[in-house]
Design a protein around this motif. Structure first.
Motif, PDB file in Angstrom:
ATOM      1  N   TYR A  55      -3.263   6.970  -5.085  1.00 31.39           N
ATOM      2  CA  TYR A  55      -3.079   7.796  -3.894  1.00 31.39           C
ATOM      3  C   TYR A  55      -1.976   7.274  -2.975  1.00 31.39           C
ATOM      4  O   TYR A  55      -1.695   7.852  -1.940  1.00 31.39           O
ATOM      5  CB  TYR A  55      -4.396   7.917  -3.117  1.00 31.39           C
ATOM      6  CG  TYR A  55      -5.018   6.586  -2.747  1.00 31.39           C
ATOM      7  CD1 TYR A  55      -4.628   5.910  -1.604  1.00 31.39           C
ATOM      8  CD2 TYR A  55      -5.987   5.998  -3.554  1.00 31.39           C
ATOM      9  CE1 TYR A  55      -5.172   4.688  -1.274  1.00 31.39           C
ATOM     10  CE2 TYR A  55      -6.542   4.773  -3.243  1.00 31.39           C
ATOM     11  CZ  TYR A  55      -6.131   4.135  -2.100  1.00 31.39           C
ATOM     12  OH  TYR A  55      -6.670   2.916  -1.777  1.00 31.39           O
ATOM     13  N   LEU A  56      -1.360   6.148  -3.348  1.00 30.87           N
ATOM     14  CA  LEU A  56      -0.271   5.609  -2.542  1.00 30.87           C
ATOM     15  C   LEU A  56       1.070   5.952  -3.181  1.00 30.87           C
ATOM     16  O   LEU A  56       1.159   6.110  -4.399  1.00 30.87           O
ATOM     17  CB  LEU A  56      -0.391   4.089  -2.410  1.00 30.87           C
ATOM     18  CG  LEU A  56      -1.596   3.535  -1.655  1.00 30.87           C
ATOM     19  CD1 LEU A  56      -1.548   2.017  -1.633  1.00 30.87           C
ATOM     20  CD2 LEU A  56      -1.669   4.071  -0.241  1.00 30.87           C
ATOM     21  N   LYS A 107      -2.968  -7.186   6.269  1.00 30.60           N
ATOM     22  CA  LYS A 107      -1.855  -6.233   6.201  1.00 30.60           C
ATOM     23  C   LYS A 107      -1.923  -5.461   4.879  1.00 30.60           C
ATOM     24  O   LYS A 107      -1.762  -4.239   4.833  1.00 30.60           O
ATOM     25  CB  LYS A 107      -0.546  -7.038   6.269  1.00 30.60           C
ATOM     26  CG  LYS A 107       0.590  -6.371   7.012  1.00 30.60           C
ATOM     27  CD  LYS A 107       1.724  -7.373   7.195  1.00 30.60           C
ATOM     28  CE  LYS A 107       2.949  -6.944   6.411  1.00 30.60           C
ATOM     29  NZ  LYS A 107       4.000  -7.983   6.381  1.00 30.60           N
ATOM     30  N   ILE A 108      -2.174  -6.195   3.790  1.00 26.96           N
ATOM     31  CA  ILE A 108      -2.262  -5.572   2.467  1.00 26.96           C
ATOM     32  C   ILE A 108      -3.440  -4.603   2.429  1.00 26.96           C
ATOM     33  O   ILE A 108      -3.330  -3.461   1.985  1.00 26.96           O
ATOM     34  CB  ILE A 108      -2.438  -6.652   1.375  1.00 26.96           C
ATOM     35  CG1 ILE A 108      -1.176  -7.510   1.289  1.00 26.96           C
ATOM     36  CG2 ILE A 108      -2.771  -6.028   0.032  1.00 26.96           C
ATOM     37  CD1 ILE A 108      -1.322  -8.757   0.446  1.00 26.96           C
ATOM     38  N   LYS A 125      -2.838  -1.398   4.266  1.00 29.41           N
ATOM     39  CA  LYS A 125      -1.966  -0.486   3.495  1.00 29.41           C
ATOM     40  C   LYS A 125      -2.780   0.280   2.462  1.00 29.41           C
ATOM     41  O   LYS A 125      -2.516   1.433   2.177  1.00 29.41           O
ATOM     42  CB  LYS A 125      -0.878  -1.282   2.786  1.00 29.41           C
ATOM     43  CG  LYS A 125       0.293  -1.587   3.678  1.00 29.41           C
ATOM     44  CD  LYS A 125       1.565  -1.754   2.882  1.00 29.41           C
ATOM     45  CE  LYS A 125       2.654  -2.268   3.800  1.00 29.41           C
ATOM     46  NZ  LYS A 125       2.482  -3.700   4.117  1.00 29.41           N
ATOM     47  N   LYS A 126      -3.768  -0.409   1.891  1.00 25.68           N
ATOM     48  CA  LYS A 126      -4.555   0.231   0.835  1.00 25.68           C
ATOM     49  C   LYS A 126      -5.398   1.387   1.377  1.00 25.68           C
ATOM     50  O   LYS A 126      -5.709   2.315   0.648  1.00 25.68           O
ATOM     51  CB  LYS A 126      -5.474  -0.797   0.152  1.00 25.68           C
ATOM     52  CG  LYS A 126      -4.730  -1.783  -0.741  1.00 25.68           C
ATOM     53  CD  LYS A 126      -5.689  -2.810  -1.327  1.00 25.68           C
ATOM     54  CE  LYS A 126      -4.944  -3.865  -2.147  1.00 25.68           C
ATOM     55  NZ  LYS A 126      -5.850  -4.926  -2.618  1.00 25.68           N
ATOM     56  N   ILE A 127      -5.821   1.299   2.654  1.00 26.07           N
ATOM     57  CA  ILE A 127      -6.718   2.357   3.151  1.00 26.07           C
ATOM     58  C   ILE A 127      -6.056   3.349   4.101  1.00 26.07           C
ATOM     59  O   ILE A 127      -6.577   4.436   4.309  1.00 26.07           O
ATOM     60  CB  ILE A 127      -7.984   1.778   3.844  1.00 26.07           C
ATOM     61  CG1 ILE A 127      -7.616   0.933   5.038  1.00 26.07           C
ATOM     62  CG2 ILE A 127      -8.832   1.012   2.862  1.00 26.07           C
ATOM     63  CD1 ILE A 127      -8.837   0.493   5.829  1.00 26.07           C
ATOM     64  N   THR A 150      -3.633   5.473   4.020  1.00 25.71           N
ATOM     65  CA  THR A 150      -3.393   6.855   3.595  1.00 25.71           C
ATOM     66  C   THR A 150      -4.420   7.289   2.537  1.00 25.71           C
ATOM     67  O   THR A 150      -4.173   8.198   1.768  1.00 25.71           O
ATOM     68  CB  THR A 150      -1.972   7.024   3.017  1.00 25.71           C
ATOM     69  OG1 THR A 150      -1.798   6.048   1.973  1.00 25.71           O
ATOM     70  CG2 THR A 150      -0.925   6.813   4.080  1.00 25.71           C
ATOM     71  N   TYR A 151      -5.571   6.628   2.525  1.00 28.87           N
ATOM     72  CA  TYR A 151      -6.617   6.967   1.555  1.00 28.87           C
ATOM     73  C   TYR A 151      -7.546   8.004   2.174  1.00 28.87           C
ATOM     74  O   TYR A 151      -8.379   7.684   3.013  1.00 28.87           O
ATOM     75  CB  TYR A 151      -7.375   5.694   1.177  1.00 28.87           C
ATOM     76  CG  TYR A 151      -8.351   5.877   0.034  1.00 28.87           C
ATOM     77  CD1 TYR A 151      -8.118   6.813  -0.966  1.00 28.87           C
ATOM     78  CD2 TYR A 151      -9.494   5.098  -0.043  1.00 28.87           C
ATOM     79  CE1 TYR A 151      -9.011   6.972  -2.004  1.00 28.87           C
ATOM     80  CE2 TYR A 151     -10.394   5.250  -1.084  1.00 28.87           C
ATOM     81  CZ  TYR A 151     -10.145   6.184  -2.060  1.00 28.87           C
ATOM     82  OH  TYR A 151     -11.028   6.333  -3.084  1.00 28.87           O
ATOM     83  N   GLU A 211     -10.705  -1.041  -6.975  1.00 30.83           N
ATOM     84  CA  GLU A 211      -9.810  -2.103  -7.441  1.00 30.83           C
ATOM     85  C   GLU A 211     -10.052  -2.390  -8.921  1.00 30.83           C
ATOM     86  O   GLU A 211      -9.142  -2.792  -9.629  1.00 30.83           O
ATOM     87  CB  GLU A 211     -10.034  -3.383  -6.628  1.00 30.83           C
ATOM     88  CG  GLU A 211      -9.782  -3.211  -5.145  1.00 30.83           C
ATOM     89  CD  GLU A 211      -8.335  -3.454  -4.754  1.00 30.83           C
ATOM     90  OE1 GLU A 211      -7.536  -3.773  -5.650  1.00 30.83           O
ATOM     91  OE2 GLU A 211      -8.032  -3.339  -3.559  1.00 30.83           O
TER      92      GLU A 211
END
Lengths: 298, 276
Positions: free
Chosen positions: A88-89, B6-7, B10-12, B14-15, B94
Motif C-alpha cells: 500500500y506504499l 520514523k520508519i 511511514k508504515k502506517i 498512508t495505511y 510484516e
C-alpha cells in the motif's frame, strides 16, 4: 586480502532434508560470484543464513573479515526470493524505509529509480506494479546507497524475455561499477554470461568452484565423415588433441581434449590424404553439460 | 530509537485500513461513553417496574466519579479489542508481506524490529489515554463545572490505570501476533479467547463455593481490564452486593505488567531463535 565473504563448513537441516551440507565458500572483492545449482540445491538457504534470516546448525561465516552483525548488513544490498515491500506504499516511500534502516539520506533514491527505469512511476503504490517492475524495484532497493556487495537470488525468475534482458543488462552495468556481486541462479547460461567465478551446488553440497571459464569449460566435438570411415578413424586417432570418438551411422563424432578449430582438423586430415565429405562443429548444450556435471559427482 | 519510530510511522501513515479501524474505534468509544448513562437509566427504569420504591436515576458524568466510570467503560473487553486488532494487523502484515525479512536483511536487528513495534504500541496507548482523559475532562466540566482542582486530580490514578490496561491489552496482541505470524488466525484466537473462553473460565472461578479468593483476577485479560474493575455507581452495590473499589491499587496494576513483561521476553527469545 580483500575477502568479502567467507563461509566455513556451513550446514542447515530442515527435518529430514539436509538443505546445506558442509559448505565452504570464499568471495573476494570485485568478483561476480555465481551460486549455481538446480532448484532445492540450497542456494536460497545459504543466502538466508549469510543474511541472518536463518540460523545454521553448524559452521560459521564472516563478512568483511568480521563476525556477522547488522552494520555489515547495511553495506550489502540484497534481493532474496521475491520482492518484499509494503503493497500500500509507493515505491518512493518503500525506498525511504530502506534508506532509513541503512542510515542513509534520501538523496540516492532518485538515482536508483532512474537506473531501474521506475522513476516515472515512483509515486505509484507497489501493488499496482507489474511483476517485472516489482523485481526491478527490489534491485533498485538493493542498489540504494552504493552497497559494497550485491546479493541477487534468481533475479530473472518469472520475468518475460524483455525483463530478463533488462535485468541482466543492469547487473552487468552494476558489475562495471566494481561492486562485488553474489548471484544465485539455476540457469547455467545466466551464470556464464554474468559471472567471473562460480560454485556449483547440488543437494546442499559444493561440487565445484572456481573460475567460470574453467569450471564450465565445454569440450567441443566435431562431426566428421568421409568416403572411407575406417581410414578416418585411424587417422584422427593420431591427432595430438584426440580423446575419443563415437560412430553415428555414417558420421564420426570426435571428442578432443581441448578446444580445436575445425580448420586445423581439416588441414591435418587433408595432409594425411583424407577428403572430408562432412565437417561440422557440435556443441553440447550448456544445460546438458550442467546435468553431466551434477551426475558425475553425485 | 527516533529512527525506528520514523520508519514505523511511514508504515502506517498512508495505511487506509489502520486509519479506518482507528477511526471506528474512537467512534464506538465515544458512542459507548456518551450513551452509557442513558442505557444504565433504561435498565433502572426496567427494574423500577417491579419495585415499590423506585431507584433514582443515575448520573455518571460528575466529578470525581466520572474518572472511574469512563475508564471503566473504555476498558471493557469489547472496546479494547479494537486497538488490539489494529496491532495484530500491523505486526502480522510484516510476516505476510515478508517485510520483516527485508528489514532484517537491510540491516535492522531483530531486537530493533521488536522495539519498533513496542514503540508504536506505546504511542497508540498514550494517544488513546490522552484522548480519553481530555474527553472525560470536557464531559465532566460540562456536567459539574470546573471549580475544584482536587476533583480533577482525583482522576489521575484512574487514567494511569487505564493506560496500563490499554498497554497490556496491546502487548497481549503483540505477543499473539508474533507467535502465530498470521493475521486471520491471530485475530480469531485473540477474539475467541478474550471474549468467550476467558469469560467462561472467569465465571467458573468466580463461583464462591469453589474458590474463596479472587483467583479470577489473575487471568491475563481479566487482570488487564480490572485495573478499573467497577464503575462508581452506588446502586450496583445495592443490587449485587459487590464491594466497589475505592481506587486503583498497585496490585491491580502489577498483574498486567507482569504478564506483559513475560510476554515480551518470550517473543524476544522466540524471534531470536527461530528462522524468519
Amino acid at each position: 586480502m580483500n575477502t568479502v565473504l567467507a563461509i566455513q563448513s556451513l550446514s542447515k537441516r530442515y527435518g529430514k532434508i539436509q538443505a546445506v551440507n558442509d559448505l565452504s565458500i570464499e568471495v573476494m572483492k570485485g568478483q561476480v560470484f555465481g551460486l549455481l545449482g538446480p532448484n532445492g540445491s540450497g542456494k536460497t538457504t545459504t543466502l538466508s543464513i549469510i543474511l541472518d534470516l536463518v540460523k545454521p546448525n553448524k559452521g560459521s561465516f564472516s563478512w568483511f573479515d568480521s563476525p556477522p552483525n547488522k552494520e555489515s548488513r547495511k553495506r550489502i544490498g540484497s534481493v532474496i526470493e521475491s520482492p518484499n515491500f509494503f503493497p500500500y506504499l509507493s515505491a518512493f516511500t518503500n525506498l525511504q524505509i530502506v534508506a532509513d534502516i541503512k542510515d542513509q539520506t534520501y538523496g540516492d533514491i532518485d538515482r536508483v529509480l532512474k537506473l531501474t527505469g521506475l522513476f516515472e512511476r515512483r509515486n505509484s503504490k507497489f501493488k499496482t506494479y507489474s511483476f517485472g517492475m516489482k523485481q526491478r524495484l527490489a534491485i533498485a532497493s538493493a542498489l540504494l546507497g552504493n552497497p559494497e556487495v550485491l546479493i541477487l537470488d534468481e533475479p530473472t525468475n518469472g520475468l518475460d524475455p524483455q525483463g530478463i534482458a533488462q535485468v541482466r543488462e543492469l547487473i552487468i552495468k552494476v558489475a562495471g561499477f566494481g561492486i562485488t556481486i553474489i548471484l544465485a541462479s539455476h540457469l547455467l547460461d545466466e551464470v556464464q554470461k554474468i559471472c567471473s567465478h562460480v560454485a556449483v551446488l547440488n543437494k546442499g553440497q559444493k561440487l565445484f568452484s572456481g573460475d567460470v571459464s574453467k569450471v564450465l569449460a565445454i569440450s567441443d566435438s566435431l562431426e566428421l565423415s568421409s568416403a572411407n570411415l575406417e581410414t578416418l578413424q585411424r587417422t584422427i586417432s593420431t591427432h595430438s588433441k584426440f580423446q575419443s570418438y563415437t560412430k553415428n551411422g555414417m558420421m564420426l563424432q570426435v571428442y578432443f581434449k581441448e578446444v580445436v578449430e575445425p580448420g586445423e582438423i581439416n588441414s591435418f586430415l587433408s595432409q594425411q590424404g583424407i577428403v572430408l565429405t562432412h565437417l561440422s562443429e557440435r556443441k553440447r548444450s550448456l544445460e546438458q553439460h550442467f546435468l553431466e556435471l551434477l551426475e558425475d559427482k553425485s | 530509537m527516533i529512527k525506528l519510530l520514523k520508519i514505523e510511522i511511514k508504515k502506517i501513515l498512508t495505511y487506509k485500513i489502520f486509519w479506518i479501524l482507528f477511526g471506528l474505534y474512537f467512534f464506538f468509544l465515544a458512542c459507548g461513553i456518551l450513551l452509557a448513562e442513558f442505557m444504565i437509566n433504561n435498565m433502572v427504569d426496567d427494574m423500577n417496574r417491579h419495585m415499590p420504591i423506585p431507584f433514582p436515576h443515575i448520573t455518571i458524568y460528575y466529578f470525581p466519579d466520572i474518572w472511574q466510570n469512563l475508564t471503566f467503560f473504555a476498558s471493557i473487553r469489547f472496546v479494547l479489542i479494537f486497538p488490539a486488532i489494529i496491532i495484530m494487523i500491523l505486526i502480522t502484515n510484516e510476516f505476510t508481506f515478508k517485510t520483516i525479512r527485508q528489514n532484517i536483511i537491510n540491516g535492522m536487528s531483530k531486537a530493533e524490529f521488536l522495539a519498533s513495534k513496542l514503540q508504536i504500541i506505546l504511542i497508540i496507548a498514550i494517544f488513546i489515554t490522552v484522548v480519553l482523559a481530555i474527553g472525560t475532562f470536557i464531559i465532566g466540566v460540562s456536567h459539574s463545572g470546573f471549580n475544584d482542582m482536587a476533583l480533577v486530580s482525583k482522576g489521575i490514578p484512574f487514567i494511569v490505570g487505564f493506560f496500563i490496561s490499554v498497554l497490556a491489552f496491546l502487548i497481549y496482541a503483540f505477543f499473539l501476533a508474533f507467535m502465530l505470524r498470521n493475521t486471520g488466525l491471530s485475530i480469531a484466537i485473540f477474539t475467541l479467547y478474550s471474549l468467550i473462553i476467558e469469560p467462561i473460565i472467569n465465571g467458573f472461578l468466580r463461583s464462591p463455593f469453589i474458590f474463596k479468593n479472587k483467583i479470577y483476577s489473575y487471568l491475563p485479560i481479566n487482570g488487564a481490564i480490572s485495573v478499573t474493575e467497577y464503575p462508581a455507581i452506588p446502586i450496583l452495590k445495592k443490587v449485587t452486593g459487590i464491594e466497589l473499589q475505592g481506587g486503583v491499587t498497585i496490585t491491580d496494576c502489577l498483574i498486567p505488567i507482569i504478564y506483559s513483561v513475560v510476554m515480551i521476553g518470550i517473543v524476544y527469545w522466540v524471534i531470536a531463535k527461530k528462522d524468519l
